[in-house]
Design an enzyme around this catalytic site. Sequence first.
Site, PDB file in Angstrom:
ATOM      1  N   TYR A 142       1.079  -0.275  -0.265  1.00 52.90           N
ATOM      2  CA  TYR A 142      -0.261   0.386  -0.388  1.00 52.90           C
ATOM      3  C   TYR A 142       0.995   1.665   0.315  1.00 52.90           C
ATOM      4  O   TYR A 142       1.447   1.101   1.316  1.00 52.90           O
ATOM      5  CB  TYR A 142      -0.701   0.129   1.252  1.00 52.90           C
ATOM      6  CG  TYR A 142      -1.966   1.301   1.173  1.00 52.90           C
ATOM      7  CD1 TYR A 142      -2.556   1.191   0.780  1.00 52.90           C
ATOM      8  CD2 TYR A 142      -1.468   2.468   2.530  1.00 52.90           C
ATOM      9  CE1 TYR A 142      -3.799   2.140   0.062  1.00 52.90           C
ATOM     10  CE2 TYR A 142      -2.476   3.377   2.560  1.00 52.90           C
ATOM     11  CZ  TYR A 142      -3.563   3.188   1.374  1.00 52.90           C
ATOM     12  OH  TYR A 142      -4.021   4.675   1.601  1.00 52.90           O
ATOM     13  N   ASP A 237       9.002   3.457  -0.522  1.00 56.34           N
ATOM     14  CA  ASP A 237       8.132   3.504   0.661  1.00 56.34           C
ATOM     15  C   ASP A 237       8.617   2.990   1.910  1.00 56.34           C
ATOM     16  O   ASP A 237       8.355   2.096   2.658  1.00 56.34           O
ATOM     17  CB  ASP A 237       7.189   3.033   0.373  1.00 56.34           C
ATOM     18  CG  ASP A 237       5.968   3.797   1.169  1.00 56.34           C
ATOM     19  OD1 ASP A 237       5.982   4.551   2.073  1.00 56.34           O
ATOM     20  OD2 ASP A 237       4.564   3.505   0.381  1.00 56.34           O
ATOM     21  N   LYS A 265       4.638   9.032   9.270  1.00 60.83           N
ATOM     22  CA  LYS A 265       4.395   8.522  10.669  1.00 60.83           C
ATOM     23  C   LYS A 265       5.040   8.910  11.256  1.00 60.83           C
ATOM     24  O   LYS A 265       4.914  10.398  12.039  1.00 60.83           O
ATOM     25  CB  LYS A 265       3.853   6.768  10.451  1.00 60.83           C
ATOM     26  CG  LYS A 265       3.384   6.476   9.128  1.00 60.83           C
ATOM     27  CD  LYS A 265       2.638   4.809   9.704  1.00 60.83           C
ATOM     28  CE  LYS A 265       1.523   4.757   8.352  1.00 60.83           C
ATOM     29  NZ  LYS A 265       0.248   4.304   8.767  1.00 60.83           N
TER      30      LYS A 265
HETATM   31  N1  PMP Z   1       2.643   3.979   2.446  1.00 61.10           N
HETATM   32  C1  PMP Z   1       3.016   3.205   3.337  1.00 61.10           C
HETATM   33  C2  PMP Z   1       3.910   2.131   3.398  1.00 61.10           C
HETATM   34  C3  PMP Z   1       1.769   3.187   4.208  1.00 61.10           C
HETATM   35  O1  PMP Z   1       1.895   1.574   5.688  1.00 61.10           O
HETATM   36  C4  PMP Z   1       0.797   4.617   4.341  1.00 61.10           C
HETATM   37  C5  PMP Z   1      -0.141   4.277   5.488  1.00 61.10           C
HETATM   38  N2  PMP Z   1      -0.918   3.660   6.095  1.00 61.10           N
HETATM   39  C6  PMP Z   1       1.269   5.066   3.361  1.00 61.10           C
HETATM   40  C7  PMP Z   1       1.948   4.925   2.567  1.00 61.10           C
HETATM   41  C8  PMP Z   1      -0.248   6.588   3.554  1.00 61.10           C
HETATM   42  O2  PMP Z   1      -0.094   7.142   4.522  1.00 61.10           O
HETATM   43  P1  PMP Z   1      -1.134   8.046   4.515  1.00 61.10           P
HETATM   44  O3  PMP Z   1      -2.240   7.291   5.131  1.00 61.10           O
HETATM   45  O4  PMP Z   1      -0.833   8.700   5.751  1.00 61.10           O
HETATM   46  O5  PMP Z   1      -2.071   9.232   3.617  1.00 61.10           O
END
Ligand code: PMP
Length: 431
Positions: A142, A237, A265
Amino acid sequence: MSTQQDLFVRAQRCLVGGVNSPVRSFRAVGGSPVFVARGEGPYLFDVDNKRYLDYVCSWGAIALGHAHPGTIDVLHHALQQGFGFGAATEIELSLAEKIISVLPSIDCVRMTSSGTEAAMTALRLARGVTGRNKIIKFGGCYHGHADAVLVDAGSGALTCGVPSSAGIPTEVVQHTLVATFNDLDSVEQCFAAYPDDVAALIVEPVVGNMNLIAPQAGFLAGLRALCDQYGALLIFDEVMTGFRVGLQGAQGLYGITPDLTILGKVIGGGLPAAALGGRWAVMEHLAPLGSVYQAGTLSGNPIAMAAGLVALETVSRPGFYEHFTVQTTALTAGLHDIAQRLTVPLVAQAVGGMWGFVFSEEQHITCFDHVANSDVHRFRAFFHGMLARGVYLPPSPFEACFMTAAHHAQHIAATLNAVEDVLQEIVRDHV
Ligand code: PMP
């Protein structure tokens, strides 16, 4: 009815599904969501004042513990100065400099408010820099909810963009290729199909969005080599893994240098902040220096930057990640032992401050199919058993669990006591 159930009735009248982000709705596990009133250290307290040991930790954003006193002090001061200006501030430089000083792959940074924005920008930048169209992602990974990456065709060596959400025209994701995590052949096939047109490969180097899946030996190095061979950018990511699996994230842990890194995060200390970073030669293509556009009203918000700086300074202290590793290893080893003793098939794994478990007969959980084929029914029973005993796990079998610096041996022991009880119940009731 508890206050909490009252609130859920009210919530469903004013919020879609009663929540502001789908997984919070408890749809994957049934029942009504916990309404949190406050947090303190490793604990959450719901509106009925029931206490839970928290292993969601704001989906990994909280690394120091809830209501961390040092962060509160800094925020008190920051708030007196104003909440946001939409103008340059010194605090955003301090956070950027801190990130750059820790991560050698990053020369410069662009702050955003969410991981979604940072990932979307990284992909646009990669396309802008290379003049290519295709991106490769992995089934089950994701990267936020931007159209191009909301594609998960599951397993299959080479699957051309099938959107996983309504509202995304097939044409929009026609350039998204989906490969299988921990399977270099599937990646090679994507590259071979479009040898001159892959702009970037984006990966969660330790996956936290299909439970927890660690990269097998040589997988990340193989991705680096394939990107080099085909002239594509490698995007890590690290929204989840950054400053969580180790000070230098997964790139430090596995010794791989990506071209672009996405952070989120932990770098906001629990407030909304995310970023992308990389070498100057790539990053200088972003506006205002270059022709790839990106902007944000709240980007670099001073309150979020101040919280993020406390978080990064604290995690930089010697021993911080050793503490994470000791606690997550104790927890997953304990979980595994109890399950084995009670003959419940379960695989648990941990990387730094992330951990996960799957009810499965597999020896190792290495890809999405393993998690998808796990015993979801049993997970639900386990989740609710733990919740009833005051342990708050992610309300879905497809999410990783987290931990904070405020989680200590006594909390792990209490969690394992609850595990013992719940698994005994599951065995007794043949769930
Ligand atoms: N990349 C990863 C690996 C994530 O786990 C997440 C959210 N859990 C995101 C991107 C998206 O981040 P956000 O919810 O702050 O938009």
